[in-house]
Design an enzyme around this catalytic site. Sequence first.
Site, PDB file in Angstrom:
ATOM      1  N   PRO A  90      -7.692  33.269  32.542  1.00  0.00           N
ATOM      2  CA  PRO A  90      -7.333  34.513  31.943  1.00  0.00           C
ATOM      3  C   PRO A  90      -5.958  34.735  31.370  1.00  0.00           C
ATOM      4  O   PRO A  90      -5.597  35.593  30.811  1.00  0.00           O
ATOM      5  CB  PRO A  90      -7.369  35.186  33.675  1.00  0.00           C
ATOM      6  N   LEU A  91      -5.496  33.330  31.435  1.00  0.00           N
ATOM      7  CA  LEU A  91      -3.897  33.428  30.763  1.00  0.00           C
ATOM      8  C   LEU A  91      -4.114  32.642  29.386  1.00  0.00           C
ATOM      9  O   LEU A  91      -3.034  32.308  28.796  1.00  0.00           O
ATOM     10  CB  LEU A  91      -2.938  32.881  31.538  1.00  0.00           C
ATOM     11  N   GLY A  92      -5.273  32.451  29.004  1.00  0.00           N
ATOM     12  CA  GLY A  92      -5.358  31.496  27.761  1.00  0.00           C
ATOM     13  C   GLY A  92      -4.866  30.256  27.706  1.00  0.00           C
ATOM     14  O   GLY A  92      -3.998  29.771  26.880  1.00  0.00           O
ATOM     15  N   TYR A 128     -11.979  17.193  39.363  1.00  0.00           N
ATOM     16  CA  TYR A 128     -10.294  17.134  39.153  1.00  0.00           C
ATOM     17  C   TYR A 128      -9.641  16.199  39.830  1.00  0.00           C
ATOM     18  O   TYR A 128      -9.587  16.127  40.839  1.00  0.00           O
ATOM     19  CB  TYR A 128      -9.988  18.635  39.602  1.00  0.00           C
TER      20      TYR A 128
END
Length: 332
Positions: free
Chosen positions: A219-221, A58
């Site tokens: 998890p929040l797309g 990253y």
Amino acid sequence: MERRTIGAAALAVGAVGLGCMPMSWAYSTSRQRGEESLRAVHRALDLGSTLLDTADMYGPFTNELLLGRVLKERRSDAFVSTKVGLLVGDQHIVANGRPGYVRRACDASLRRLQTDVIDLYQLHRADPEVPIEETWGAMADLVRAGKVRALGLCAVGARSARRPGARLHDATVRQLERVQQVFPVSAVEAELSVWSPEALETLLPWCETRGVGFLAAMPLGNGFLTGTLTPGMGFEPDDLRARHPRFTAEMMAANQPIVVGLRRVARRHGEHVTPAQVALAWVLTRGRHVVPVPGAKRERWVAENAAAARLRLTERDLAEIAELPAAQGSWD
């Protein structure tokens, strides 16, 4: 915050973690601000979101350097998860699972993170040129040397490796069976959300029956399930969503009923409850071994995500979410 445990070693973490990638890579470079991200990490630790998820790629490297500034002051408050196995070039990413590289990469991550031990060291991708047992064996040696506490496997890239007709995580499960013979797997990180539930088929049950923790990535797309993105809004060229089939204006419009359904559930729990919190609460109901790791780079979103750990969905809520339409558009 509620605590959950990862793996046979019962490593305790807050029920909602913090994905640190957006602070340094893959999302809207113009909105990445170091000092703001530092405040977000401190806020997460204050709220009990102790699991900080990063990777050497990253940036590359800059995300670990940023976290190192926090860990230098608050190492005892944090559970550090970082990854090894991917190298970033100008226009490409390649896997490297050679044992010598793994050892050098771990030492470099320790220096950047300003710590003497990594809580969870994950293999980011398997190197097709190196037997995964050799890579995993080198990672196991790092545990024995006291540089790493536990090992995990990251399956976020499973879609690109899927064979036609195979279930999404069949190849990942085969890898897990192989490395488990070398050294215990403590955690698996893979995508899981209301609009990408495929891990429920085989991967999540595999983890549950073996006492392996599951870190729910995206998890929040990628932000869609927050309800803050509008069709046709556009993304910066370096934002991964700019090239993503589900983030075209047409597909974002087609998938709005999913957000509408989450918002409807949220309203039943109070005017300040958000679709994002409902989406995270749904992930938390998938098992006591599941820890969602939503990405965030601002204090506001960190606080909102952490508050999802207190949201208790009812049977009616869960039934309504189960009836939401499947997401349209390829995710590959």
